[in-house]
Design a protein around this motif. Structure first.
Motif, short mmCIF file in Angstrom:
data_model
loop_
_atom_site.label_atom_id
_atom_site.label_comp_id
_atom_site.label_asym_id
_atom_site.label_seq_id
_atom_site.Cartn_x
_atom_site.Cartn_y
_atom_site.Cartn_z
N GLN A 123 1.16 -1.07 -15.19
CA GLN A 123 2.50 -1.13 -14.62
C GLN A 123 2.96 -2.59 -14.53
O GLN A 123 4.13 -2.90 -14.72
CB GLN A 123 2.52 -0.44 -13.26
CG GLN A 123 2.29 1.06 -13.44
CD GLN A 123 2.42 1.90 -12.19
OE1 GLN A 123 2.40 3.12 -12.28
NE2 GLN A 123 2.55 1.30 -11.03
N LYS A 142 5.01 3.55 -14.21
CA LYS A 142 6.16 2.87 -13.61
C LYS A 142 6.25 1.43 -14.09
O LYS A 142 5.34 0.94 -14.76
CB LYS A 142 5.98 2.88 -12.09
CG LYS A 142 5.98 4.26 -11.47
CD LYS A 142 5.94 4.14 -9.95
CE LYS A 142 6.29 5.43 -9.25
NZ LYS A 142 5.22 6.43 -9.35
N SER A 148 10.65 -2.00 -9.85
CA SER A 148 12.01 -1.56 -9.52
C SER A 148 13.06 -2.63 -9.81
O SER A 148 14.19 -2.33 -10.19
CB SER A 148 12.06 -1.17 -8.04
OG SER A 148 11.48 -2.20 -7.25
N ASN A 175 2.95 -12.53 -4.96
CA ASN A 175 2.04 -11.40 -5.16
C ASN A 175 0.89 -11.79 -6.11
O ASN A 175 -0.27 -11.42 -5.91
CB ASN A 175 2.88 -10.24 -5.72
CG ASN A 175 2.08 -9.11 -6.29
OD1 ASN A 175 1.55 -9.25 -7.39
ND2 ASN A 175 1.96 -8.01 -5.58
N SER A 216 2.38 2.98 1.97
CA SER A 216 1.67 2.60 0.74
C SER A 216 0.44 3.48 0.55
O SER A 216 -0.47 3.47 1.37
CB SER A 216 1.28 1.13 0.83
OG SER A 216 0.36 0.80 -0.18
N HIS A 266 -1.85 3.39 -1.93
CA HIS A 266 -3.04 2.80 -2.54
C HIS A 266 -3.62 1.61 -1.79
O HIS A 266 -4.75 1.19 -2.09
CB HIS A 266 -2.72 2.36 -3.97
CG HIS A 266 -2.17 3.46 -4.83
ND1 HIS A 266 -2.93 4.52 -5.25
CD2 HIS A 266 -0.93 3.67 -5.33
CE1 HIS A 266 -2.18 5.33 -5.98
NE2 HIS A 266 -0.96 4.85 -6.04
N LYS A 281 -6.41 -5.71 -4.28
CA LYS A 281 -5.34 -6.39 -3.54
C LYS A 281 -5.99 -7.20 -2.43
O LYS A 281 -6.93 -6.72 -1.78
CB LYS A 281 -4.39 -5.35 -2.92
CG LYS A 281 -3.45 -4.72 -3.93
CD LYS A 281 -2.76 -3.47 -3.37
CE LYS A 281 -1.48 -3.77 -2.63
NZ LYS A 281 -0.64 -2.54 -2.49
N ASN A 321 1.27 -5.05 1.20
CA ASN A 321 2.66 -5.22 0.74
C ASN A 321 3.49 -5.96 1.80
O ASN A 321 4.25 -6.88 1.48
CB ASN A 321 3.30 -3.85 0.46
CG ASN A 321 2.55 -3.07 -0.61
OD1 ASN A 321 1.62 -3.57 -1.22
ND2 ASN A 321 2.98 -1.83 -0.84
N1 FAQ Z 1 8.61 -0.82 -8.26
O1 FAQ Z 1 0.66 2.41 -2.83
P1 FAQ Z 1 1.61 1.38 -3.32
C1 FAQ Z 1 7.35 -9.96 -12.60
C2 FAQ Z 1 4.93 2.34 -6.63
S1 FAQ Z 1 6.04 -8.92 -12.51
C3 FAQ Z 1 8.20 0.36 -8.80
O2 FAQ Z 1 1.94 0.28 -2.38
P2 FAQ Z 1 0.19 -0.44 -5.08
C4 FAQ Z 1 7.30 -11.07 -13.60
C5 FAQ Z 1 3.44 2.20 -6.91
O3 FAQ Z 1 3.22 1.93 -8.27
C6 FAQ Z 1 6.51 -7.76 -11.25
N2 FAQ Z 1 7.19 1.09 -8.27
O4 FAQ Z 1 1.13 0.81 -4.73
C7 FAQ Z 1 8.64 -11.25 -14.16
C8 FAQ Z 1 2.92 3.54 -6.43
O5 FAQ Z 1 3.23 4.52 -7.40
P3 FAQ Z 1 2.09 5.18 -8.36
C9 FAQ Z 1 5.51 -6.70 -11.17
C10 FAQ Z 1 6.58 0.58 -7.18
O6 FAQ Z 1 -0.04 -0.42 -6.53
C11 FAQ Z 1 9.60 -11.98 -13.49
C12 FAQ Z 1 3.82 3.84 -5.24
O7 FAQ Z 1 5.00 3.07 -5.42
N3 FAQ Z 1 4.35 -7.16 -10.48
O8 FAQ Z 1 8.22 -9.77 -11.86
C13 FAQ Z 1 6.94 -0.64 -6.62
O9 FAQ Z 1 -0.97 -0.51 -4.17
C14 FAQ Z 1 10.88 -12.18 -14.06
C15 FAQ Z 1 3.14 3.52 -3.93
O10 FAQ Z 1 2.98 2.09 -3.75
C16 FAQ Z 1 3.24 -6.41 -10.41
O11 FAQ Z 1 3.18 -5.32 -10.97
C17 FAQ Z 1 8.00 -1.35 -7.20
N4 FAQ Z 1 8.45 -2.52 -6.70
O12 FAQ Z 1 1.13 -1.70 -4.72
C18 FAQ Z 1 8.93 -10.74 -15.42
C19 FAQ Z 1 2.08 -7.00 -9.68
N5 FAQ Z 1 6.14 -0.87 -5.55
O13 FAQ Z 1 1.54 4.06 -9.21
C20 FAQ Z 1 10.20 -10.95 -15.99
C21 FAQ Z 1 0.87 -6.12 -9.68
C22 FAQ Z 1 5.31 0.17 -5.46
O14 FAQ Z 1 1.03 5.76 -7.46
C23 FAQ Z 1 11.16 -11.67 -15.29
N6 FAQ Z 1 1.07 -4.94 -8.87
N7 FAQ Z 1 5.57 1.06 -6.43
O15 FAQ Z 1 2.80 6.20 -9.18
C24 FAQ Z 1 0.86 -4.89 -7.53
O16 FAQ Z 1 0.53 -5.88 -6.89
C25 FAQ Z 1 0.99 -3.55 -6.85
O17 FAQ Z 1 0.93 -2.54 -7.84
C26 FAQ Z 1 2.29 -3.39 -6.00
C27 FAQ Z 1 2.33 -1.96 -5.43
C28 FAQ Z 1 2.30 -4.39 -4.86
C29 FAQ Z 1 3.54 -3.58 -6.86
#
Ligand code: FAQ
Length: 312
Positions: A40, A106, A109, A135, A205, A207, A217, A221
């Motif tokens: 994701q 996903k 957002s 993050n 949350s 996860h 993590k 969050n």
């Molecule tokens: N949008 O239980 P949690 C960037 C979902 S990179 C959509 O809290 P988790 C660079 C989540 O998947 C930005 N969905 O989940 C850039 C879960 O659904 P699932 C991306 C979201 O994983 C800049 C459900 O909600 N960064 O910007 C979102 O423990 C400029 C329950 O949530 C990363 O991906 C959301 N915002 O924590 C590029 C960092 N939030 O999968 C271009 C790595 C939550 O069960 C231009 N990821 N959900 O179906 C993480 O750190 C974590 O995955 C979180 C979510 C913190 C995003």
């Protein structure tokens, strides 16, 4: 060794801060959580190229165009490191990308909001990359080795992205009244979606608890969201921009800023595919895959031919 003993050993390793590597034993759920999160994350980097890529031809001067071009290319690179990290867990890139296109996986957002003006590009650098860094710095210490190592390089580049966005906004905010108004308008539209990037509240949350136990993590969050607000408010003050939240106030007792409740209904609507640009973003990725099919076919035909020549 029984499953329970294996799990105990695995957790001990995590607790002793020993990185988990691709060939190490790991619980299936740990593997699945990593595949979900890292894929994701990869998709977010790649879909994240779309709103900014749209402005490359309209950048106001050559310097801004070169910087934006480099930034968008960096995001593609981040996607590639992260897809590779997913491959080390046994899931092919093809599968990972199909999961995005079918709607199973996903992406962040934030990339379902449009970039309407040039000020949005500076604001994305400042707020979106700023939130991403908050993050991702923590993810440099995540327990899975390949993900942690990819994040080190990604964070260096994201830090440049954040600074170029802020520098662009300094220029706009010190420009004409129209330029300042454009920056304020971008801030008004991007502030809340940037806070939503950190995911649902800790109470919602699903996860977080397990991911923190596995040290995937390092912070929840809400903890990261609070750190982002605390770091960003003084930056907005320097720019002379108003954060669109009448409840934003320094809380002496807590040592943090208080802020309003996020509109969680909007967040979940966007996550479920009903944001302003969800359909457009996914359609663009599917189109890119279809239009690039001939390149992949040509590359694999060439690789086959070369291998045949070599063996002959
Ligand atoms: N949008 O239980 P949690 C960037 C979902 S990179 C959509 O809290 P988790 C660079 C989540 O998947 C930005 N969905 O989940 C850039 C879960 O659904 P699932 C991306 C979201 O994983 C800049 C459900 O909600 N960064 O910007 C979102 O423990 C400029 C329950 O949530 C990363 O991906 C959301 N915002 O924590 C590029 C960092 N939030 O999968 C271009 C790595 C939550 O069960 C231009 N990821 N959900 O179906 C993480 O750190 C974590 O995955 C979180 C979510 C913190 C995003």
């Amino acid at each position: 060794m029984t499953q329970a003993e294996k799990e105990l050993r695995f957790q001990e390793k995590i607790d002793r801060e020993i990185k988990i590597e691709p060939n190490d034993w790991m619980p299936d759920e740990y593997r699945q959580t990593l595949v979900r999160q890292i894929s994701q994350h990869a998709h977010s980097e790649v879909v994240g190229m779309l709103p900014e890529g749209n402005w490359i031809t309209r950048a106001p001067n050559l310097r801004r165009k070169a910087v934006l071009l480099a930034k968008v290319q960096d995001e593609a690179g981040h996607g590639l490191y992260l897809y590779s990290a997913v491959e080390t867990l046994g899931t092919s890139r093809e599968q990972t990308i199909d999961d995005l296109h079918s709607g199973k996986a996903k992406y962040s957002s934030i990339f379902n909001y449009p970039a309407l003006t040039w000020a949005d590009i500076g604001t994305i650098g400042w707020l979106v990359d700023g939130a991403a860094i908050m993050n991702q710095v923590a993810l440099c210490r995540t327990s899975y080795g390949p993900y942690a190592r990819a994040m080190v390089k990604i964070c260096k580049e994201e830090s440049f992205h954040q600074r170029q966005g802020y520098e662009s906004l300094i220029k706009l905010c010190n420009g004409t009244p129209q330029q300042k108004a454009m920056a304020q308008d971008a801030m008004n539209r991007f502030w809340w979606p940037a806070l939503m990037m950190f995911g649902p509240s800790d109470a919602e949350s699903t996860h977080s608890d397990q991911s923190i136990k596995w040290k995937i993590k390092r912070f929840t969050n809400d903890e990261l969201r609070q750190s982002f607000v605390d770091a960003t408010v003084p930056q907005a003050e320097i720019l002379g921009l108003t954060i669109p939240d009448s409840n934003l106030k320094w809380n002496e007792e807590r040592g943090h800023y208080d802020f309003s409740e996020i509109d969680w209904n909007e967040f979940w609507q966007v996550v479920k595919g009903n944001g302003p640009c969800n359909k457009e973003r996914l359609a663009a990725r599917v189109k890119a895959k279809e239009e690039g099919a001939w390149v992949r076919e040509a590359a694999s035909a060439f690789a086959k031919k070369r291998a045949m020549k070599k063996s002959a």
